[in-house]
Design an enzyme around this catalytic site. Structure first.
Site, PDB file in Angstrom:
ATOM      1  CE1 TYR A  27      18.650  19.972  48.399  1.00 26.72           C
ATOM      2  CE2 TYR A  27      18.570  21.134  50.273  1.00 26.72           C
ATOM      3  CZ  TYR A  27      19.065  20.974  49.163  1.00 26.72           C
ATOM      4  OH  TYR A  27      19.877  21.826  48.635  1.00 26.72           O
ATOM      5  CB  THR A  93      25.929  26.815  48.443  1.00 23.63           C
ATOM      6  OG1 THR A  93      25.003  25.879  47.534  1.00 23.63           O
ATOM      7  CG2 THR A  93      26.453  25.901  49.662  1.00 23.63           C
ATOM      8  CE  LYS A 166      25.772  25.637  44.129  1.00 22.53           C
ATOM      9  NZ  LYS A 166      24.481  25.769  44.821  1.00 22.53           N
ATOM     10  CD  GLU A 283      37.638  45.429  24.699  1.00 26.37           C
ATOM     11  OE1 GLU A 283      36.704  46.213  24.163  1.00 26.37           O
ATOM     12  OE2 GLU A 283      37.550  44.313  24.712  1.00 26.37           O
TER      13      GLU A 283
HETATM   14  N1  DGL Z   1      18.516  26.908  47.754  1.00 28.09           N
HETATM   15  C1  DGL Z   1      19.855  26.727  48.199  1.00 28.09           C
HETATM   16  C2  DGL Z   1      20.350  27.893  49.192  1.00 28.09           C
HETATM   17  O1  DGL Z   1      19.901  27.944  50.255  1.00 28.09           O
HETATM   18  C3  DGL Z   1      20.077  25.398  48.618  1.00 28.09           C
HETATM   19  C4  DGL Z   1      21.374  25.078  48.441  1.00 28.09           C
HETATM   20  C5  DGL Z   1      22.370  25.127  49.210  1.00 28.09           C
HETATM   21  O2  DGL Z   1      22.472  25.724  50.327  1.00 28.09           O
HETATM   22  O3  DGL Z   1      23.370  24.448  49.033  1.00 28.09           O
HETATM   23  O4  DGL Z   1      21.161  28.351  48.863  1.00 28.09           O
END
Ligand code: DGL
Length: 329
Positions: A27, A93, A166, A283
């Site tokens: 997509y 993400t 993430k 350390e």
């Molecule tokens: N390539 C990714 C981004 O825009 C798609 C993944 C997402 O949004 O979950 O960070």
């Protein structure tokens, strides 16, 4: 009670992505514009009034300093604009944790600022974007979110920018986690439950935002790493290096020697971990090596914090360590 007024800044990502079919594997992120998105969200019956602005419409792998500059400026203006009670940023993400952390370190905390994304595109079976968006609007409209810095909403969980990461490339409910603090709030159909009190006592921006951050490469350690890689990554303008070390920020002896040489020449060296939930403690050897321990910050967040410090002229290892111990002090 008056409905909160929320500014929605859209940058793209899967939350605005389309596949062209409900079951297709591939997509494109960033296909739906903000006007269209807000029209789709109208049916949700959100208890807020929304204004939308398109900042970009791209996958977050392409987000970096130029978009951060626009985003930072728009949010900073909205924070002082009496017209808005909170700000939602829609974002891919993949790099949401970096954008959130950078904004967290460089914005005032007076009003809620909430990043939100999705793991499935808008026309896929089980699209999670509208649920996440509805939750983000709830959080951004809640005055109790203030004083907690920039937040990230994924699923029904709310995470602090400093903790969020993430952790999965698939799965809409558990792709994000907070470390070391877990989630800071839970959104349920009837409530928004905060765990604990706000933690940001000082409400001003902690660091100055700059689009031109110093050169700080990340050296990813693997078994048998050739120390010559450091020379290939670090150029004449390099002011610091973050090590994504094995285990608790460890590295082969030959790599340690090379990095300690650079540290003695004034290059800031921060030891982070390539382990997902890696906590790198300080350390005794760090004193002799002039290294800094990243604590719970992963390499990509350690890099941003180090860049902001170096941009402000803070290059002494003890001062850098103090900032990693508590970046909000
Ligand atoms: N390539 C990714 C981004 O825009 C798609 C993944 C997402 O949004 O979950 O960070």
């Amino acid at each position: 009670m008056a409905r909160p007024r929320i500014l929605v800044l859209a940058t793209g990502g899967t939350i605005a992505g389309m596949a062209g079919s409900a079951t297709r594997h591939d997509y494109r992120p960033g296909q739906i514009g903000i006007e269209d998105y807000l029209a789709r969200a109208e049916d949700l019956g959100l208890q807020a009034d929304l204004d939308g602005r398109q900042i970009a419409n791209i996958g977050s792998e392409d987000i970096g300093p130029a978009i951060w500059r626009v985003l930072h400026a728009q949010i900073a203006a909205a924070l002082t604009d009496g017209a808005y009670d909170g700000i939602v940023v829609t974002h891919g993400t993949d790099t949401a944790e970096e954008t959130a952390f950078l904004l967290d370190l460089t914005l005032a905390t007076g009003k809620p600022v909430v990043l939100v994304g999705a793991m499935r595109p808008a026309d896929a079976v089980g699209y999670d974007g509208l649920r996440n968006f509805a939750n983000a609007v709830r959080v951004a409209g809640d005055g109790r979110a203030a004083g907690r810095g920039v937040l990230v909403v994924m699923g029904d969980r709310v995470f602090a920018a400093r903790d969020v990461r993430k952790v999965r490339t698939r799965g809409s409910d558990d792709a994000f986690r907070g470390f070391p603090r877990g989630s800071v709030a839970l959104v349920t159909p009837s409530a928004l439950e905060w765990f604990g009190a706000p933690w940001r006592e000082k409400s001003g921006a902690r660091y100055t935002f700059s689009e031109h951050l110093p050169d700080v490469p990340i050296v990813y350690v693997n078994a048998g790493l050739d120390p010559d890689l450091i020379g290939r990554l670090a150029g004449p303008n390099t002011l610091g290096i973050v090590v994504a070390g094995v285990g608790e920020g460890n590295m082969p002896e030959s790599v340690r020697v090379r990095l300690a040489q650079l540290a003695s020449q004034g290059i800031a060296i921060v030891r982070a971990s390539r382990v997902d939930e890696g906590l790198v403690d300080r350390e005794p050897d760090d004193d002799t090596n002039r290294f800094v321990a990243a604590r719970a910050f992963n390499p990509q967040k350690a890099r941003l914090l180090l860049q902001l410090l170096l941009a402000e002229g803070i290059a002494d290892p003890a001062a850098i360590q103090a900032a990693f111990d508590d970046p909000y002090a």
